[in-house]
Write an enzyme that holds these catalytic residues in place. Structure first.
Site, PDB file in Angstrom:
ATOM      1  N   GLY A  36      78.007  28.760  72.669  1.00  0.00           N
ATOM      2  CA  GLY A  36      77.333  28.232  71.483  1.00  0.00           C
ATOM      3  C   GLY A  36      77.984  28.779  70.215  1.00  0.00           C
ATOM      4  N   SER A  78      78.143  24.836  81.843  1.00  0.00           N
ATOM      5  CA  SER A  78      77.950  23.428  82.207  1.00  0.00           C
ATOM      6  C   SER A  78      79.242  22.626  82.401  1.00  0.00           C
ATOM      7  CB  SER A  78      77.096  22.750  81.141  1.00  0.00           C
ATOM      8  OG  SER A  78      77.773  22.782  79.903  1.00  0.00           O
ATOM      9  N   TYR A 142      78.266  23.295  89.580  1.00  0.00           N
ATOM     10  CA  TYR A 142      77.397  23.162  88.406  1.00  0.00           C
ATOM     11  C   TYR A 142      76.086  22.461  88.792  1.00  0.00           C
ATOM     12  CZ  TYR A 142      75.557  20.867  84.263  1.00  0.00           C
ATOM     13  OH  TYR A 142      74.716  20.386  83.309  1.00  0.00           O
ATOM     14  N   LEU A 191      84.452  12.708  77.759  1.00  0.00           N
ATOM     15  CA  LEU A 191      85.218  11.515  77.417  1.00  0.00           C
ATOM     16  C   LEU A 191      85.202  11.184  75.922  1.00  0.00           C
ATOM     17  CD1 LEU A 191      86.877   9.096  78.428  1.00  0.00           C
ATOM     18  CD2 LEU A 191      84.728   7.839  78.676  1.00  0.00           C
ATOM     19  N   ILE A 208      92.927   7.942  81.316  1.00  0.00           N
ATOM     20  CA  ILE A 208      91.868   7.251  82.063  1.00  0.00           C
ATOM     21  C   ILE A 208      91.970   7.748  83.501  1.00  0.00           C
ATOM     22  CG2 ILE A 208      91.037   5.010  82.886  1.00  0.00           C
ATOM     23  CD1 ILE A 208      92.291   3.749  80.387  1.00  0.00           C
ATOM     24  N   ARG A 222      79.403   5.045  83.338  1.00  0.00           N
ATOM     25  CA  ARG A 222      78.450   6.098  83.023  1.00  0.00           C
ATOM     26  C   ARG A 222      77.387   5.572  82.059  1.00  0.00           C
ATOM     27  NH1 ARG A 222      80.597   7.795  86.633  1.00  0.00           N
ATOM     28  NH2 ARG A 222      81.599   9.788  87.066  1.00  0.00           N
ATOM     29  N   GLY A 285      85.827  14.561  92.412  1.00  0.00           N
ATOM     30  CA  GLY A 285      84.369  14.736  92.309  1.00  0.00           C
ATOM     31  C   GLY A 285      83.655  13.736  91.415  1.00  0.00           C
TER      32      GLY A 285
HETATM   33  N1  UDP Z   1      87.114  10.596  81.811  1.00  0.00           N
HETATM   34  C1  UDP Z   1      88.383  10.038  81.635  1.00  0.00           C
HETATM   35  N2  UDP Z   1      89.268  10.716  80.858  1.00  0.00           N
HETATM   36  C2  UDP Z   1      88.988  11.928  80.276  1.00  0.00           C
HETATM   37  C3  UDP Z   1      87.685  12.487  80.467  1.00  0.00           C
HETATM   38  C4  UDP Z   1      86.784  11.779  81.253  1.00  0.00           C
HETATM   39  O1  UDP Z   1      88.686   8.960  82.137  1.00  0.00           O
HETATM   40  O2  UDP Z   1      89.852  12.497  79.615  1.00  0.00           O
HETATM   41  C5  UDP Z   1      86.132   9.841  82.628  1.00  0.00           C
HETATM   42  C6  UDP Z   1      85.571  10.651  83.795  1.00  0.00           C
HETATM   43  O3  UDP Z   1      86.381  10.477  84.919  1.00  0.00           O
HETATM   44  C7  UDP Z   1      84.181  10.028  83.951  1.00  0.00           C
HETATM   45  C8  UDP Z   1      83.804   9.577  82.537  1.00  0.00           C
HETATM   46  O4  UDP Z   1      85.033   9.568  81.793  1.00  0.00           O
HETATM   47  O5  UDP Z   1      84.261   8.863  84.742  1.00  0.00           O
HETATM   48  C9  UDP Z   1      82.847  10.544  81.853  1.00  0.00           C
HETATM   49  O6  UDP Z   1      83.354  11.854  82.005  1.00  0.00           O
HETATM   50  P1  UDP Z   1      82.716  13.099  81.256  1.00  0.00           P
HETATM   51  O7  UDP Z   1      83.532  14.295  81.632  1.00  0.00           O
HETATM   52  O8  UDP Z   1      82.571  12.786  79.798  1.00  0.00           O
HETATM   53  O9  UDP Z   1      81.249  13.207  81.843  1.00  0.00           O
HETATM   54  P2  UDP Z   1      80.704  13.301  83.371  1.00  0.00           P
HETATM   55  O10 UDP Z   1      80.371  11.891  83.763  1.00  0.00           O
HETATM   56  O11 UDP Z   1      81.755  13.949  84.205  1.00  0.00           O
HETATM   57  O12 UDP Z   1      79.481  14.145  83.221  1.00  0.00           O
END
Ligand code: UDP
Length: 330
Positions: A36, A78, A142, A191, A208, A222, A285
């Site tokens: 934080g 987290s 996590y 993302l 991506i 998402r 994952g």
């Molecule tokens: N993602 C991506 N490129 C990045 C970061 C994330 O394509 O540089 C994708 C990731 O694989 C997931 C989605 O964006 O499908 C959201 O990822 P984030 O890490 O924001 O949140 P999560 O869903 O893991 O909690």
């Protein structure tokens, strides 16, 4: 009400504190500032820097701050990726921290807690939209520690009369309307902030992760939910417990899914700038699709997300990142 917010200097914690103070509530914050930022602490909140694993510290705060009505607990590590490399860090901070916290709360007669949980408790979903009663089988440390924290509240609640609300967030994003606080993780892995680093000149391209998922354009889907809407849900959850209602678990999401490509395209539209994207392999994952059913939160808490357009969410994030390209650092 007088609310103790653990992790009130973090992303979702700081936004919740802003909403609580706007609603006229009294706020006490505990944060160890490990992830934080002191600058995210609302100037009207009383702030104690310290760690949940430190029982003496917790006792000293609770002795000084009498009449706390409820606790909102955000204080945890987290990052999914980090949790796979350093699992014991997550067990120590998330589970040992919560154990010491619960001991201190019981000793001081505090019996209401709102808890920051996650969609990662479900793992690979059995179906979408996901219901709270669906199978929980986390695919990372996590999510496992968050699920164990929920169970700790359940069993400790039964034994000691403590009641809790667990809020399972989907993808938190966006920033406060004041422009004073927003998302700032070190390292950043999410993302939307990563996409916005491209038009901000801090990154050449957004990766991506995976284009062969069984979704409409092959990229992951998402459920993106504005942090202020999450914050409001915490206030409603505190009120729910104050009304004497039973422990409960709620999903928090918009109930609408967007693909990674759709999020990038929306960011191009919002910023009016080109955003280069590079297609890469899947990230380990990642479930293909995560979408919440938040009907239960709507029906029982009376929650309704207000910032539910992806454009509006990205626009609020862009305002923050444009004016704070290095987050809270100078
Ligand atoms: N993602 C991506 N490129 C990045 C970061 C994330 O394509 O540089 C994708 C990731 O694989 C997931 C989605 O964006 O499908 C959201 O990822 P984030 O890490 O924001 O949140 P999560 O869903 O893991 O909690």
């Amino acid at each position: 009400m007088k609310i103790l917010v653990l992790g009130g200097a973090g992303y979702i914690g700081s936004h919740t504190v802003y909403e609580l103070i706007d609603a006229g509530e009294e706020v006490v914050i505990i944060d160890n500032l490990q992830t934080g930022y002191a600058k995210a602490v609302h100037p009207k909140a009383v702030f104690y820097k310290g760690d949940l694993r430190d029982r003496e510290f917790l006792d000293s705060v609770l002795e000084k701050e009498k009449d706390i009505d409820a606790v909102i607990h955000f204080a945890a590590n987290s990052l999914v990726g980090e949790s796979m490399i350093k699992p014991l860090k997550y067990y120590d901070n998330n589970l040992c921290g919560t154990k010491t916290l619960l001991e201190a709360l019981i000793a001081h007669g505090i019996d209401k807690i709102v808890f920051s949980s996650t969609a990662a408790t479900y793992g690979e979903p059995e179906r979408v939209p996901i219901l709270e009663s669906d199978r929980t089988d986390p695919t990372n440390t996590y999510g496992e520690t968050k699920l164990s924290m929920e169970k700790m509240f359940k069993w400790v609640g039964k034994a000691h009369g403590l009641r809790y609300v667990s809020l399972r967030y989907f993808n938190a994003c966006g920033a406060h309307k004041s422009g004073k606080i927003g998302e700032a993780h070190q390292p950043e892995t999410h993302l939307i902030p990563l996409i916005l680093q491209v038009p901000n000149g801090k990154r050449e391209a957004i990766s991506i992760f995976g284009t062969d998922y069984p979704t409409k354009d092959g990229t992951c889907v998402r459920d993106y939910i504005h942090v202020t809407d999450l914050a409001q849900a915490h206030i409603l959850a505190v009120k729910y417990l104050m009304e004497g209602k039973e422990s409960n678990i709620f999903n928090l999401g918009n109930g609408v899914g967007f693909t990674v490509k759709e999020v990038i395209e929306t960011a191009r539209k919002v910023t009016g700038l080109p955003i280069k994207a590079v297609e890469e392999d899947r990230r380990a994952g990642d479930p293909a699709v995560l979408i919440a059913s938040s009907q239960k939160a709507r029906d029982i808490l009376g929650w309704k997300p207000e910032h539910d357009s992806l454009e509006e969410i990205i626009d609020s994030a862009w305002k923050w990142h444009k004016s704070h390209p290095n987050g809270y650092e100078e």
